[in-house]
Structures are given as C-alpha cells and as structure tokens.
Design an enzyme around this catalytic site. Sequence first.
Site, PDB file in Angstrom:
ATOM      1  N   SER A  87      84.051  63.547  26.472  1.00  0.00           N
ATOM      2  CA  SER A  87      85.120  63.925  27.302  1.00  0.00           C
ATOM      3  C   SER A  87      85.352  64.421  27.751  1.00  0.00           C
ATOM      4  CB  SER A  87      85.285  62.545  25.900  1.00  0.00           C
ATOM      5  OG  SER A  87      86.705  62.513  26.706  1.00  0.00           O
ATOM      6  N   GLU A 121      84.805  51.868  26.350  1.00  0.00           N
ATOM      7  CA  GLU A 121      85.914  53.470  26.647  1.00  0.00           C
ATOM      8  C   GLU A 121      87.713  53.241  26.623  1.00  0.00           C
ATOM      9  OE1 GLU A 121      83.919  56.212  26.596  1.00  0.00           O
ATOM     10  OE2 GLU A 121      82.445  56.214  27.563  1.00  0.00           O
ATOM     11  N   HIS A 158      85.955  54.485  22.718  1.00  0.00           N
ATOM     12  CA  HIS A 158      85.456  56.124  23.000  1.00  0.00           C
ATOM     13  C   HIS A 158      85.089  56.795  22.243  1.00  0.00           C
ATOM     14  CE1 HIS A 158      85.730  59.345  26.313  1.00  0.00           C
ATOM     15  NE2 HIS A 158      86.822  60.172  25.851  1.00  0.00           N
TER      16      HIS A 158
END
Length: 439
Positions: free
Chosen positions: A162, A283, A356
């Site tokens: 990230s 995600e 994610h």
Amino acid sequence: MFRGVPYARAARFAPPEPVEPWSGVRDATRNGQISPQPPFRIGSVTGIPEEQPQGEDCLNLTIVTPGTDDRKRPVLVWLPGGAYVTGAGSLAFYDGQRLAAEGDVVFVGVNYRLGALGYLKLDGVSPGNLGLLDQLAALRWVRDNIARFGGDPGQVTVFGQSAGAHSIACLLATPASDGLFRRAILQSAPMAMKLAKPARAARVARYFTAALGADPRTASTAEILAAQEKTIVRAAGPGGLYSVPPFCPVAAADPLPPLAGWLPGAVRRAREVDVLIGTTRDEMDTFLNGKPGITQLEAIPFAGRAGMSAAKKAITRWMFDAPSMRYADALAGAGGRVFTYRFDWAAPESGYGACHCVELPFLLGDQASWAAAPMLAGADWTEMAEFGRKLRGMWLSFAKTGSPSPDWPRHFPKSPHGMKWAEIGPDRDVRPSPVAGVG
C-alpha cells in the site's frame, strides 16, 4: 530480535540526522515509539493491532536475524502501509520471524514519520517528504550497520504494501536511493496516486493550518492529530469520495523530482533494481464493503449488487491494476528484470474477497496476530500455513536470486501472448493469466 534500534533523530519538521553514538549496552528488548497516529483506519477488515507507545522520537527499527555473525545473509527491509497516516514496522502484524527463520535472512521493520508530521509541506515550517527522508536514513543505516547483525549490505531487498509500496516507487525515482537496495517488492501500490502536485500540497497546508489554529511547531501532538483528521475529511470532499491521502509525497520537494520526472527516475534505474510488483484481485473491497452508502446501493433490486461489484472492480483497475502494469511495462521496456503477480486467495466467509491487505498474514506476523482479522473469516489455518510457506518461499527466492521461482514468467511489455500477471493461489502453481486483472 532487536527492538527500538534508533537509526536517526529529528526535531519536529526537520530532516533526520545521524544518531549520536552511545556507550555501554542499550536495551533492545522493547519496541520503540511509533509515529503519532489516529486509530487504524481499516481495522474493521484487518483487525486492530496492539497498542504501542506513540511519540515523535519514532525513528527506530525492529531487526530479526538468525545470528549476529559474518554470514552476510540477504536483508529484507519492510516499509509498512497505512495511507501515510497509520502503521509501524514494529507491529506484531508485521513480525518477520517466519521469513528470517525459513529463509536464513535478516528482516528489518522501519518506523518513520506519518501524517502531517511526516508529509506536511508548509513554507517556513515543514519542507515536506520527511517520511521519505526517514526511509532513506533507515536504508543508509542498514547499509552501514547491518553486517553487524549478520546481513549483507550489498543484497538488500526493500518491500512494502500500500503506502509502503508507493513509497518504494518514490524511492526508485530519486538518485538519493542509489546503491541502497538491489531489489524491490511493491505490494498493492496505489500507483494512480503518482505524486502530489505542489499546488495541492499548498491547499492541504491551508486546510491544516486553518483546522489547527496554532503554530504547528509548538502545538501538541494531540492538536496536530485533531487538525490532521479535519484536513483529511475536508480534502475528501462531499461524501468523502476523493480518498487520495492528502498527506503524501510531494513532487519537486527533496528528495523527489518534479512530477514529470517520477517515472523517468525509476526507468533510469531499471537495470539496477529487480522489481516484483502486483495487486490483489479485489483491492477496493477493503475500503468500500460495508460502508453505509455502498450497502444502500447494493440493496437496490436486480442491478444494485451487480452494479456495485462492477464499480469496485473498475476502481481497483483504475487505482491499482492498470497503473501498476504501466509501471511494470516502463521498467521492463528499459531492460529491467520485472515480475508481476495478482493475489487471488480469499477467505470463504469474510465477504471481502481477495481484498487489500489479504496477502499480509501469509508473509508477516503469525496466527495469533491475525486471528481476529475479519478478512480471514472462515479460513482454514492449516491451509493458510501451507500456502504461507509457499508464498514466503517465493518472496525469499526473489530476495536471494532476483526471481520468485524458476518457472515464474518474466514480465515483458506488450507480450505477443498477452501474458501479464502470474496468479497466486493455494490451489494452483504460478500460472500466467491471459488478460490483466481477470481471474
């Protein structure tokens, strides 16, 4: 394991400086401070990490090594994510003991400045990009000292997820990182962010100073965090739809080039740094599932759920998949050794899919640290243990050899066969996928 090892010191809004040496024995049994931060933003998906002491004296490392000898092991340096406002390399979530033990490598988790304290750019107060300067200071410390912990300073892999992965893209763009790492792994980097333009950084600074109502240099950390939160809400706009972090790396501020030089800076080093880059299949489920407005739209008969599913996939492609692939294309096109992947595993009862952060429990931490993560609901931990060892083996192979496995397809732009991703899942070996972003 060595905890709370200082790699630099910095006054508020000042660049990091070398640590003064000490004499005698330093206690390295307790975690150091982490950057002041709000509650974990995606705890409803990942679970809430354990509390750790917060403070501005947060430039420290967690080092895990099989031995403080002269073996010269590969080194993996972890840059945690958290939208540039939360996270720390010392969290139990990110414990690197499995990687160190299974791969005979040295693991280094980095704590650095976040939010306004790390990324505010305000003339006369803060130059911006201090978090990136902290990361560079940590990598220089690793270069100069990791041999004493059994590591090889010439075989450093920096990896992050990230915002941590986005940070690595930033580091690749600056000559200041030359020679500090040999390989890079970018997991779920929100590459559509690129760099903030100076005008946007100035607007964020105005929002922040208006919310703070005091001198940022002398305000308390509680006041800083409160103003930071108000700034994030205001910058997100009506309905919070603009979710790009307002406190983030800024173009044309040390150590970064102007926006136009971001990709060329990375391409310049394409032949020097091996890259593994990829995303998870779903995600955006982490950020959108369960949100009131999304839930209402999904409840619309017939088209609601299908429409929102399509929208989430489209946003995933826009923010993560497509720009990551363009980045990989650019590096490979310049002669770089590049490998791409997509992570497809999903827990059967979570409702979050391959969201994610879902790959993190397979790489870092352990069952105890991740047991309460909603994104893992219904998972078979025996299966996870087996798949995790396989995945860690891929990451370790890349750190040692520059390739995740002998049969992993190297990425080439505009392949004649259209092969873009290598899919990863517990029920398959690495397998090229004919269309980017499609399972």
